[in-house]
Design an enzyme around this catalytic site. Structure first.
Site, PDB file in Angstrom:
ATOM      1  N   THR A 157       0.812  -1.216   0.000  1.00 34.17           N
ATOM      2  CA  THR A 157       0.000   0.000   0.000  1.00 34.17           C
ATOM      3  C   THR A 157       0.841   1.260   0.000  1.00 34.17           C
ATOM      4  O   THR A 157       2.014   1.251   0.354  1.00 34.17           O
ATOM      5  CB  THR A 157      -0.969   0.009   1.206  1.00 34.17           C
ATOM      6  OG1 THR A 157      -1.820   1.143   1.102  1.00 34.17           O
ATOM      7  CG2 THR A 157      -0.230   0.063   2.525  1.00 34.17           C
ATOM      8  N   ARG A 158       0.214   2.347  -0.435  1.00 32.78           N
ATOM      9  CA  ARG A 158       0.808   3.684  -0.338  1.00 32.78           C
ATOM     10  C   ARG A 158      -0.287   4.643   0.091  1.00 32.78           C
ATOM     11  O   ARG A 158      -0.295   5.803  -0.247  1.00 32.78           O
ATOM     12  CB  ARG A 158       1.416   4.102  -1.667  1.00 32.78           C
ATOM     13  CG  ARG A 158       0.430   4.030  -2.816  1.00 32.78           C
ATOM     14  CD  ARG A 158       1.067   4.457  -4.129  1.00 32.78           C
ATOM     15  NE  ARG A 158       0.347   3.905  -5.260  1.00 32.78           N
ATOM     16  CZ  ARG A 158      -0.300   4.643  -6.160  1.00 32.78           C
ATOM     17  NH1 ARG A 158      -0.345   5.942  -6.062  1.00 32.78           N
ATOM     18  NH2 ARG A 158      -0.910   4.067  -7.172  1.00 32.78           N
TER      19      ARG A 158
END
Ligand SMILES: [Zn+2]
Lengths: 382, 70
Positions: A192-193
Site C-alpha cells: 500500500t501507499r
C-alpha cells in the site's frame, strides 16, 4: 512454510561491524557518486535481500532482458530494471573494473565494483516499463530527468540509512523469523501507499480469512504530490490494527522503496519483493500501482499469466463497496444487487473530505483512522 | 529470446501435444516451456536453503521482541 527467496537464496550484501571502518576509509579515496533517496533505498534493498537474487545494479544484458522478456538472463522473473545512472563527466573518470563509492547525504553508504558502463535509451525504457513515453506520467517524467549512462555491478553496503521509523523497519531475514516464530505457514502480503479505508480493510480481511497471517507492508519514500505522507499512513494503520484486528494476526512493517507507477510490471515487482520477505500470497488490487488512465483496470492481473514460476501466489481481489441491501462491505462476486444500493468508496472523494477537514462517513473510513488522519495539519505530499 | 534445441522422447512430445489440444493451448513449445519453468522452480526451491543460523535466529528474535513484534 514461508516462501523461499526468489532464486533460492536470500542475498546479503551488508558488512560486519568490524570491516565497516576500514571500508569507510577506503571509500573516501574512491571516485564518488552522489545518490538520490530512491537509489540509496535500492542499495539497502539489494544489500538486505529484498531484491534477491540481485547483488547489485543490472549490467547491460540483464537490463535488456528485463526490458524485453521481463526476466533476468538466468530466466528468473524480473520486471523493473534496478539501475544506477551517472553523467558523462563521471563516466569518463571511471573504467570497468574500478571500485567506486556510493554516497548519500555526504556519507559513503556502499562500494560498487564497476562491471559495465553503458548508455540507455530512456524512451525505450519508458515505453517498455511504463507502456508510455508521455512525459505527464510521473515515472516517465522521472526517467527523463535521469543521467545518460548506466553502470552495472555488485554493491557492498557499508552502512544502513538512518530510518525515522526504525521501529517499523524489518528486513526479509527478520520477517522470515517472525513468521516462523508465529507459526504462520500461509502469509498474505498487502502492498500500500495509502491510508486504509474500509475497502482496504475488507480486502485484507478476506485474504486473512484463509491464511494464517497478514503482512501489511506500506511503501515509504518518494511519492507523487497528492499521495499521503509516510507518517500519516503509519499512524493510520496503527489505529486500524489496534482497533479492528485481533492480536497476533497482523505483521506491520515499512519498506523504503520508490513507487514507479509502472502498473502491471510493478505489481509483479511488488509480489517478488514480498516473496523475499517470506510471504506466500500477494494481494493484487484493481489497477495495482497504476496512475491516471495509463493501464487497463485488470492489466495488473493479466500480466501474472506470464509467470507460472513466480513462487508466490497472486490473489486477485475485486474492488469492495458498501451495499445497503447486503448491509455490509461486499464485492461484485458476492453481491447480486443493482448499483442503486451500492456505495462506492472513491479515493478522490475521501481525499476531498480530508482536505476540507470533514469526517468521512463510517462506511468509508473507520472513525479511529479518520481521526488520526484529520489530526494532521497537512497529510499530503506536495 | 535466444533458444536452444533439446531432445525429448517422441512419446512425451505426443503426450504434451495431446494435452495441448485438450486445454486449447496454441503452441506445444510454449506449453513445454511453461511446464518446465513451473517444475524447475519447484525443484530449485526444494534444493536451496534459506535458513539462518541458530545464533542469528536468536539475535533476530531478541530484536523482534524489543520492537514489540513478539
Ligand atoms: Zn448487495
Amino acid at each position: 512454510m514461508v516462501s523461499k527467496p526468489h532464486g533460492g537464496k536470500l542475498i546479503d550484501r551488508t558488512v560486519s561491524e568490524k570491516s565497516k571502518e576500514r571500508l569507510m576509509k577506503e571509500a573516501m579515496e574512491m571516485e564518488r557518486v552522489d545518490l538520490t533517496e530512491g537509489l540509496a533505498a535500492d542499495i539497502a534493498n539489494i544489500a538486505h535481500g529484498v531484491y534477491s537474487p540481485l547483488e547489485g545494479f543490472l549490467t547491460r544484458d540483464d537490463y535488456q532482458s528485463v526490458l524485453d522478456q521481463m526476466r533476468l538472463t538466468n530466466d528468473l522473473p524480473w520486471t523493473i530494471p534496478i539501475i544506477l545512472d551517472v553523467d558523462e563527466e563521471f563516466k569518463n573518470r571511471i573504467k570497468e573494473g574500478d571500485e567506486i563509492a556510493l554516497f548519500y547525504k555526504d556519507k559513503p553508504i556502499a562500494i560498487m565494483r564497476v562491471e559495465e558502463i553503458y548508455p540507455w535509451d530512456k524512451r525505450e525504457y519508458s515505453r517498455k516499463v511504463f507502456k508510455t513515453d508521455d512525459i505527464n506520467h510521473p515515472g516517465v517524467k522521472k526517467t527523463f530527468q535521469r543521467k545518460d549512462y548506466l553502470i552495472g555491478g555488485d554493491v557492498l553496503q557499508i552502512e544502513d540509512l538512518p530510518e525515522p521509523y526504525e521501529r517499523y523497519r524489518l528486513w526479509p531475514k527478520e520477517t522470515r523469523v517472525l513468521f516462523l516464530e508465529r507459526g504462520w505457514k500461509r502469509i498474505a502480503a498487502f502492498q500500500t501507499r495509502n491510508v486504509p479505508h474500509r475497502g482496504h480493510e475488507y480486502i485484507q480481511k478476506a485474504a486473512l480469512t484463509f491464511t494464517d497471517g497478514l503482512f501489511i507492508n506500506p511503501l515509504v519514500g518518494w511519492k507523487k504530490p497528492g499521495d499521503f505522507k509516510d507518517e500519516v499512513i503509519i499512524k493510520a494503520y496503527e489505529a486500524l490494527i489496534e482497533n479492528y484486528y485481533p492480536k497476533g494476526v497482523v505483521a506491520f512493517s515499512i519498506l523504503r522503496m520508490e513507487m514507479r507507477y509502472a502498473g502491471p510490471r510493478e505489481a509483479v515487482h511488488h509480489a517478488i519483493v514480498r516473496k523475499n520477505f517470506g510471504a506466500t500470497h500477494f494481494i493484487v488490487g484493481r489497477d495495482h500501482a497504476g496512475v491516471g488512465n495509463y493501464y487497463g483496470p485488470y492489466e495488473a492481473w493479466d500480466i501474472f499469466k506470464n509467470f507460472p514460476d513466480l513462487g508466490i501466489t497472486p490473489l486477485f481481489v475485486r474492488e469492495a463497496f458498501y451495499c445497503k441491501k447486503c448491509g455490509g462491505m461486499v464485492n461484485e462476486k458476492i453481491c447480486p444487487h443493482p448499483e442503486e444500493y451500492r456505495i462506492r468508496i472513491s479515493g478522490t472523494k475521501l481525499r476531498k473530505m480530508i482536505m476540507e477537514g470533514r469526517m468521512p462517513p463510517e462506511y468509508m473510513m473507520r472513525p479511529e483512522v479518520a481521526k488520526v488522519v484529520l489530526s494532521f495539519k497537512d497529510p499530503f505530499v506536495h | 529470446m535466444e533458444s536452444v534445441q533439446v531432445l525429448i522422447p517422441k512419446s512425451l512430445y505426443t503426450r504434451v501435444e495431446k494435452l495441448c489440444k485438450e486445454i486449447s493451448c496454441e503452441d506445444v513449445n510454449e506449453l513445454l516451456v511453461r511446464l518446465l519453468r513451473e517444475r524447475v522452480s519447484e525443484v530449485e526451491e526444494e534444493i536451496f536453503s534459506a535458513g539462518v543460523s541458530e545464533e542469528e535466529r536468536e539475535e533476530i528474535v531478541k530484536r523482534l521482541k524489543e520492537k514489540g513484534y513478539l
